[in-house]
Design an enzyme around this catalytic site. Sequence first.
Site, PDB file in Angstrom:
ATOM      1  N   GLU A  81       0.777  -1.243  -0.116  1.00  0.00           N
ATOM      2  CA  GLU A  81      -0.018  -0.079   0.022  1.00  0.00           C
ATOM      3  C   GLU A  81       0.990   1.227   0.087  1.00  0.00           C
ATOM      4  O   GLU A  81       0.555   2.490   0.277  1.00  0.00           O
ATOM      5  CB  GLU A  81      -0.892   0.071   1.165  1.00  0.00           C
ATOM      6  CG  GLU A  81      -0.255   0.046   2.639  1.00  0.00           C
ATOM      7  CD  GLU A  81      -1.581   0.047   3.378  1.00  0.00           C
ATOM      8  OE1 GLU A  81      -1.676   1.045   4.233  1.00  0.00           O
ATOM      9  OE2 GLU A  81      -2.108  -0.944   3.890  1.00  0.00           O
ATOM     10  N   CYS A 113      -3.202  -4.589   4.061  1.00  0.00           N
ATOM     11  CA  CYS A 113      -2.017  -5.421   4.497  1.00  0.00           C
ATOM     12  C   CYS A 113      -2.287  -6.933   4.019  1.00  0.00           C
ATOM     13  O   CYS A 113      -1.344  -7.511   4.406  1.00  0.00           O
ATOM     14  CB  CYS A 113      -2.180  -5.512   6.073  1.00  0.00           C
ATOM     15  SG  CYS A 113      -1.969  -4.106   6.835  1.00  0.00           S
ATOM     16  N   THR A 154       2.928   2.140  14.983  1.00  0.00           N
ATOM     17  CA  THR A 154       2.959   0.810  14.646  1.00  0.00           C
ATOM     18  C   THR A 154       3.445   0.713  13.182  1.00  0.00           C
ATOM     19  O   THR A 154       4.103  -0.288  12.737  1.00  0.00           O
ATOM     20  CB  THR A 154       1.734   0.170  14.598  1.00  0.00           C
ATOM     21  OG1 THR A 154       0.781   0.891  13.787  1.00  0.00           O
ATOM     22  CG2 THR A 154       1.106  -0.018  16.087  1.00  0.00           C
ATOM     23  N   HIS A 235      -2.428 -11.995  11.258  1.00  0.00           N
ATOM     24  CA  HIS A 235      -1.878 -10.650  10.655  1.00  0.00           C
ATOM     25  C   HIS A 235      -1.423 -10.131  12.179  1.00  0.00           C
ATOM     26  O   HIS A 235      -2.438 -10.070  13.097  1.00  0.00           O
ATOM     27  CB  HIS A 235      -3.078 -10.047  10.081  1.00  0.00           C
ATOM     28  CG  HIS A 235      -2.492  -8.568   9.840  1.00  0.00           C
ATOM     29  ND1 HIS A 235      -1.419  -8.109   9.385  1.00  0.00           N
ATOM     30  CD2 HIS A 235      -3.243  -7.315  10.160  1.00  0.00           C
ATOM     31  CE1 HIS A 235      -1.424  -6.658   9.083  1.00  0.00           C
ATOM     32  NE2 HIS A 235      -2.383  -6.357   9.596  1.00  0.00           N
TER      33      HIS A 235
END
Length: 346
Positions: A81, A113, A154, A235
């Site tokens: 992305e 993601c 993050t 994930h």
Amino acid sequence: MNVGIVSYGAYIPCYRIKIEEIAKVWGDNASSIIDGLMIYEKSVPDMDEDTITIAVEAARNAINRGGVNPERIEAVFTGSESHPYAVKPTSTVVAEAIGATPNLTAADFEFACKAGTAAVQACIGLAESGMIDLGLAIGSDVSQGAPGDALEYTAAAGGVAFIIGKEKTVAKIESTYSFTTDTPDFWRREGMPYPEHGGRFTGEPGYFKHVTSAASGLMDRMGTKPSDYKYAIFHQPNGKFPVRAAKMLGFSTEQIKPGLVVSRLGNTYSGSCMMGLAATLDIARPGDRIFVTAFGSGAGSDAFSIRVTDRIDEIRNGAPSVEELLANPIYINYATYAKHKGKIKL
């Protein structure tokens, strides 16, 4: 299915910033952030690193680990992305850099993601059908977070490449299953420098609904249960979500621990779940079964059932492990981090 992972490679930039350093700048409580996210530090790209350079390094490590002739690669798909160009593919640059045959198909994937695992599924289909010899699927990101936004704690950098084919596999892909809905939990419009997120929609109905639905769907299809697997990867947007998802599905902490690298790495977005799988393959033994479920905002999940083969021991040391890539970090302050990430506009 008769296809699997022929080789794999990862790449993580050496620079890191500690969560305390970011919190200090914005006046936030570092302890509460760390407790909430279970992330202590994250990777930061160098000044000359982007999604393309990271993808190239991961692909080269995959080629070197498996001793693969790059001219056999007939499909290159890069999921991200944070592609450097809005119009111009990342995958053509990667293919040229690794010496792949020009007689190939290439495309860039985007699905937050899970773009990297979507690329894996595309390579599975092409290899299974016999349309290609080998396919290269990459998840690579230099993810963005606006200054002061929660994402800044993050959003990290890293990439993973999997070479998919029928022969000499190190891990057979037994089956895959996806679950997808139109859930606007995270987005970035054209021309916007940073993404936005839907706050309360991130966990539910975003992450947990899609991860558990895809995972349960795959186990129902295969007639398997959590105890049939040695390892599991989910994930990793933070350190808490994958642990909670594992418990909801019946997987143990011991099963997810080897692949849970987010606390020292941050969220590498398209490379996140794939990085966990790479770290798990680094220690897996022949016969081990691995359960993998990726998540991408927008929203969807891809689940995979994988069985490790005897060939894993032959190629294990052919490229740096994820643990080696995480070792010996160079810590930087917020000013250097902002410079590296282009947050300072001239």
